[in-house]
Motif scaffolding. Structure first.
Motif, PDB file in Angstrom:
ATOM      1  N   ASP A  88      32.714  42.689  24.146  1.00  0.00           N
ATOM      2  CA  ASP A  88      34.179  42.286  23.755  1.00  0.00           C
ATOM      3  C   ASP A  88      35.026  43.685  24.522  1.00  0.00           C
ATOM      4  O   ASP A  88      34.763  44.628  24.200  1.00  0.00           O
ATOM      5  CB  ASP A  88      34.415  42.512  22.321  1.00  0.00           C
ATOM      6  N   VAL A  89      36.272  43.211  25.016  1.00  0.00           N
ATOM      7  CA  VAL A  89      36.400  43.926  25.801  1.00  0.00           C
ATOM      8  C   VAL A  89      38.529  44.524  25.187  1.00  0.00           C
ATOM      9  O   VAL A  89      38.782  42.986  24.671  1.00  0.00           O
ATOM     10  CB  VAL A  89      37.222  43.716  27.543  1.00  0.00           C
ATOM     11  N   CYS A  90      38.935  45.371  25.045  1.00  0.00           N
ATOM     12  CA  CYS A  90      40.267  45.013  24.294  1.00  0.00           C
ATOM     13  C   CYS A  90      41.406  46.065  24.563  1.00  0.00           C
ATOM     14  O   CYS A  90      40.731  47.155  25.701  1.00  0.00           O
ATOM     15  CB  CYS A  90      40.161  44.929  22.775  1.00  0.00           C
ATOM     16  N   VAL A  91      42.317  45.669  24.782  1.00  0.00           N
ATOM     17  CA  VAL A  91      43.348  46.454  25.392  1.00  0.00           C
ATOM     18  C   VAL A  91      44.736  46.397  23.816  1.00  0.00           C
ATOM     19  O   VAL A  91      44.936  45.845  23.733  1.00  0.00           O
ATOM     20  CB  VAL A  91      43.617  46.562  26.515  1.00  0.00           C
ATOM     21  N   SER A  92      45.285  47.950  23.493  1.00  0.00           N
ATOM     22  CA  SER A  92      46.604  47.505  22.810  1.00  0.00           C
ATOM     23  C   SER A  92      47.036  47.496  23.033  1.00  0.00           C
ATOM     24  O   SER A  92      47.955  47.628  24.494  1.00  0.00           O
ATOM     25  CB  SER A  92      46.272  49.023  22.253  1.00  0.00           C
ATOM     26  N   ARG A  93      48.226  46.054  22.092  1.00  0.00           N
ATOM     27  CA  ARG A  93      49.346  45.783  23.047  1.00  0.00           C
ATOM     28  C   ARG A  93      50.830  46.459  23.386  1.00  0.00           C
ATOM     29  O   ARG A  93      51.672  46.836  23.933  1.00  0.00           O
ATOM     30  CB  ARG A  93      50.246  44.919  21.962  1.00  0.00           C
ATOM     31  N   ASP A  94      50.387  47.942  22.290  1.00  0.00           N
ATOM     32  CA  ASP A  94      50.764  49.413  23.000  1.00  0.00           C
ATOM     33  C   ASP A  94      51.228  49.957  24.308  1.00  0.00           C
ATOM     34  O   ASP A  94      52.441  50.131  24.453  1.00  0.00           O
ATOM     35  CB  ASP A  94      50.113  50.487  22.170  1.00  0.00           C
ATOM     36  N   TYR A  95      50.316  49.186  25.253  1.00  0.00           N
ATOM     37  CA  TYR A  95      49.678  50.154  26.580  1.00  0.00           C
ATOM     38  C   TYR A  95      50.061  49.203  27.214  1.00  0.00           C
ATOM     39  O   TYR A  95      49.762  49.362  28.885  1.00  0.00           O
ATOM     40  CB  TYR A  95      48.387  50.404  26.227  1.00  0.00           C
ATOM     41  N   LEU A  96      49.931  47.784  27.167  1.00  0.00           N
ATOM     42  CA  LEU A  96      49.669  46.139  27.942  1.00  0.00           C
ATOM     43  C   LEU A  96      50.842  46.173  27.430  1.00  0.00           C
ATOM     44  O   LEU A  96      50.967  44.964  26.617  1.00  0.00           O
ATOM     45  CB  LEU A  96      48.821  46.149  28.262  1.00  0.00           C
ATOM     46  N   CYS A  97      51.836  46.065  28.337  1.00  0.00           N
ATOM     47  CA  CYS A  97      53.303  45.395  27.203  1.00  0.00           C
ATOM     48  C   CYS A  97      54.232  43.902  27.898  1.00  0.00           C
ATOM     49  O   CYS A  97      54.190  44.243  29.833  1.00  0.00           O
ATOM     50  CB  CYS A  97      54.666  46.307  27.602  1.00  0.00           C
ATOM     51  N   PRO A  98      55.073  43.045  28.050  1.00  0.00           N
ATOM     52  CA  PRO A  98      55.622  41.677  28.333  1.00  0.00           C
ATOM     53  C   PRO A  98      56.275  43.179  29.754  1.00  0.00           C
ATOM     54  O   PRO A  98      57.059  44.051  29.510  1.00  0.00           O
ATOM     55  CB  PRO A  98      56.231  41.141  27.314  1.00  0.00           C
ATOM     56  N   GLY A  99      56.047  42.063  31.305  1.00  0.00           N
ATOM     57  CA  GLY A  99      56.794  42.600  31.439  1.00  0.00           C
ATOM     58  C   GLY A  99      56.547  43.457  32.685  1.00  0.00           C
ATOM     59  O   GLY A  99      56.706  43.806  33.506  1.00  0.00           O
ATOM     60  N   ASP A 100      55.426  44.047  32.046  1.00  0.00           N
ATOM     61  CA  ASP A 100      54.292  45.285  32.657  1.00  0.00           C
ATOM     62  C   ASP A 100      53.822  44.550  34.719  1.00  0.00           C
ATOM     63  O   ASP A 100      53.889  43.301  34.385  1.00  0.00           O
ATOM     64  CB  ASP A 100      52.785  45.565  32.219  1.00  0.00           C
ATOM     65  N   LYS A 101      54.257  45.261  35.776  1.00  0.00           N
ATOM     66  CA  LYS A 101      53.306  44.784  36.432  1.00  0.00           C
ATOM     67  C   LYS A 101      52.437  45.461  37.429  1.00  0.00           C
ATOM     68  O   LYS A 101      52.294  46.700  37.228  1.00  0.00           O
ATOM     69  CB  LYS A 101      54.852  45.201  37.745  1.00  0.00           C
ATOM     70  N   VAL A 102      51.345  45.076  36.994  1.00  0.00           N
ATOM     71  CA  VAL A 102      49.606  45.883  36.743  1.00  0.00           C
ATOM     72  C   VAL A 102      48.904  45.595  37.683  1.00  0.00           C
ATOM     73  O   VAL A 102      48.673  44.377  38.464  1.00  0.00           O
ATOM     74  CB  VAL A 102      49.096  45.087  35.394  1.00  0.00           C
ATOM     75  N   LEU A 103      48.601  46.417  37.964  1.00  0.00           N
ATOM     76  CA  LEU A 103      47.211  46.811  39.176  1.00  0.00           C
ATOM     77  C   LEU A 103      46.608  47.245  38.239  1.00  0.00           C
ATOM     78  O   LEU A 103      45.951  48.450  38.364  1.00  0.00           O
ATOM     79  CB  LEU A 103      48.229  47.717  40.959  1.00  0.00           C
ATOM     80  N   PHE A 104      44.837  46.479  38.654  1.00  0.00           N
ATOM     81  CA  PHE A 104      43.959  46.755  38.043  1.00  0.00           C
ATOM     82  C   PHE A 104      42.969  47.437  39.824  1.00  0.00           C
ATOM     83  O   PHE A 104      43.637  46.116  40.753  1.00  0.00           O
ATOM     84  CB  PHE A 104      43.812  45.182  37.960  1.00  0.00           C
ATOM     85  N   ILE A 105      41.877  47.930  39.696  1.00  0.00           N
ATOM     86  CA  ILE A 105      41.514  49.387  39.870  1.00  0.00           C
ATOM     87  C   ILE A 105      39.736  48.894  39.362  1.00  0.00           C
ATOM     88  O   ILE A 105      39.765  49.533  37.705  1.00  0.00           O
ATOM     89  CB  ILE A 105      42.055  50.212  40.297  1.00  0.00           C
ATOM     90  N   ASP A 106      39.321  48.530  40.040  1.00  0.00           N
ATOM     91  CA  ASP A 106      37.977  48.803  39.391  1.00  0.00           C
ATOM     92  C   ASP A 106      36.460  49.518  40.413  1.00  0.00           C
ATOM     93  O   ASP A 106      36.808  49.641  41.626  1.00  0.00           O
ATOM     94  CB  ASP A 106      37.383  47.296  38.681  1.00  0.00           C
ATOM     95  N   ASP A 107      35.378  49.539  39.801  1.00  0.00           N
ATOM     96  CA  ASP A 107      34.639  50.440  40.914  1.00  0.00           C
ATOM     97  C   ASP A 107      33.859  49.491  41.405  1.00  0.00           C
ATOM     98  O   ASP A 107      33.949  48.697  43.350  1.00  0.00           O
ATOM     99  CB  ASP A 107      33.643  50.894  40.114  1.00  0.00           C
ATOM    100  N   PHE A 108      33.363  48.063  40.984  1.00  0.00           N
ATOM    101  CA  PHE A 108      32.902  47.063  42.020  1.00  0.00           C
ATOM    102  C   PHE A 108      33.648  45.397  41.159  1.00  0.00           C
ATOM    103  O   PHE A 108      33.710  45.668  40.501  1.00  0.00           O
ATOM    104  CB  PHE A 108      31.243  47.025  40.912  1.00  0.00           C
ATOM    105  N   LEU A 109      33.511  44.557  42.413  1.00  0.00           N
ATOM    106  CA  LEU A 109      33.534  43.400  42.625  1.00  0.00           C
ATOM    107  C   LEU A 109      32.350  42.536  42.557  1.00  0.00           C
ATOM    108  O   LEU A 109      32.163  42.798  44.306  1.00  0.00           O
ATOM    109  CB  LEU A 109      34.645  42.808  43.052  1.00  0.00           C
ATOM    110  N   ALA A 110      31.818  42.060  41.707  1.00  0.00           N
ATOM    111  CA  ALA A 110      30.577  40.864  41.998  1.00  0.00           C
ATOM    112  C   ALA A 110      30.836  39.977  41.503  1.00  0.00           C
ATOM    113  O   ALA A 110      31.356  38.664  42.391  1.00  0.00           O
ATOM    114  CB  ALA A 110      29.468  41.281  41.108  1.00  0.00           C
ATOM    115  N   ASN A 111      30.909  39.073  40.438  1.00  0.00           N
ATOM    116  CA  ASN A 111      31.369  37.565  40.295  1.00  0.00           C
ATOM    117  C   ASN A 111      32.407  37.449  39.505  1.00  0.00           C
ATOM    118  O   ASN A 111      33.327  36.083  39.221  1.00  0.00           O
ATOM    119  CB  ASN A 111      30.052  36.890  38.925  1.00  0.00           C
ATOM    120  N   GLY A 112      32.883  38.317  39.370  1.00  0.00           N
ATOM    121  CA  GLY A 112      34.320  38.650  38.820  1.00  0.00           C
ATOM    122  C   GLY A 112      34.300  38.277  37.473  1.00  0.00           C
ATOM    123  O   GLY A 112      35.325  38.095  36.662  1.00  0.00           O
TER     124      GLY A 112
END
Ligand code: 5GP
Length: 189
Positions: A105-129
């Motif tokens: 399970d992966v989770c994030v609080s609605r306090d920190y990911l909010c409606p209207g946020d413009k999100v850039l996702f960064i990670d080390d690896f992209l494999a199967n996605g």
């Protein structure tokens, strides 16, 4: 990105099942100079994108994400892999990890990911996605907008990148591994 490709060829190690170990400079010991250069490169590649938040998944995405957030002077939020008992107002999704062969399970609080946020996702690896798909789901649940995804290393033979680009997502990978067959690292020019 030349410096990263050279470093992968110098210090990367191949393992069975299409796994590349970069413990010498990303996943265990970290090279902050290279990490900064990679973040600078992401900032350049996403320069025309409006972003107000950088997002990643713990743990290995945090180092590159915080570097990008530092340069852009934006908050960095990381999705957690264990749902904490004290966290309210949570968004959750499931992610299958092929390196660990389990679903978590992966989770994030609605306090920190909010409606209207413009999100850039960064990670080390992209494999199967799979991690990326989990993030897409969390961003959607939050009513936020995913404006781009940046990966230090993409393994194109596992095709997560094909899927994300087909969805119209702006994907940037700083080094693309075409094959790890016979334990030989082949990087796209
Ligand atoms: P995906 O969800 O795209 O299949 O895999 C991405 C996640 O699995 C990344 O966040 C990364 O932590 C891990 N991962 C996938 N492939 C590799 C690999 O070859 N080497 C390492 N060190 N991690 C990997």
């Amino acid at each position: 990105m030349k410096a990263l490709k050279e470093r992968i060829l110098r210090d990367g190690k191949c393992f069975e099942g299409g796994i590349l170990k970069v413990d010498n400079f990303i996943n265990h010991q970290m090279d902050p100079i290279l990490m900064k250069s990679m973040a600078v490169e992401f900032v350049r590649r996403f320069a025309s994108t409006r972003i107000n938040k950088v997002m990643t998944i713990e743990a290995s995405g945090i180092a590159p994400a915080i570097m990008v957030g530092y340069l852009l002077e934006l908050p960095v939020v990381f999705a957690k892999k264990k749902v904490p008992s004290t966290m309210e107002n949570m968004l959750t999704t499931k992610v299958y990890s092929f390196t660990k062969d389990r679903t978590y399970d992966v989770c994030v609080s609605r306090d920190y990911l909010c409606p209207g946020d413009k999100v850039l996702f960064i990670d080390d690896f992209l494999a199967n996605g799979n991690a990326a798909k989990g993030v897409i789901d969390l961003v959607k649940q939050a009513g936020a907008e995913l404006v781009g995804m940046g990966f230090l290393i993409e393994k194109s033979f596992q095709h997560g990148g094909d899927y994300l680009r087909e969805q119209g997502i702006h994907v940037e990978s700083l080094a693309i591994i075409e094959s790890l067959d016979n334990c030989e690292i082949r990087i796209k020019e």
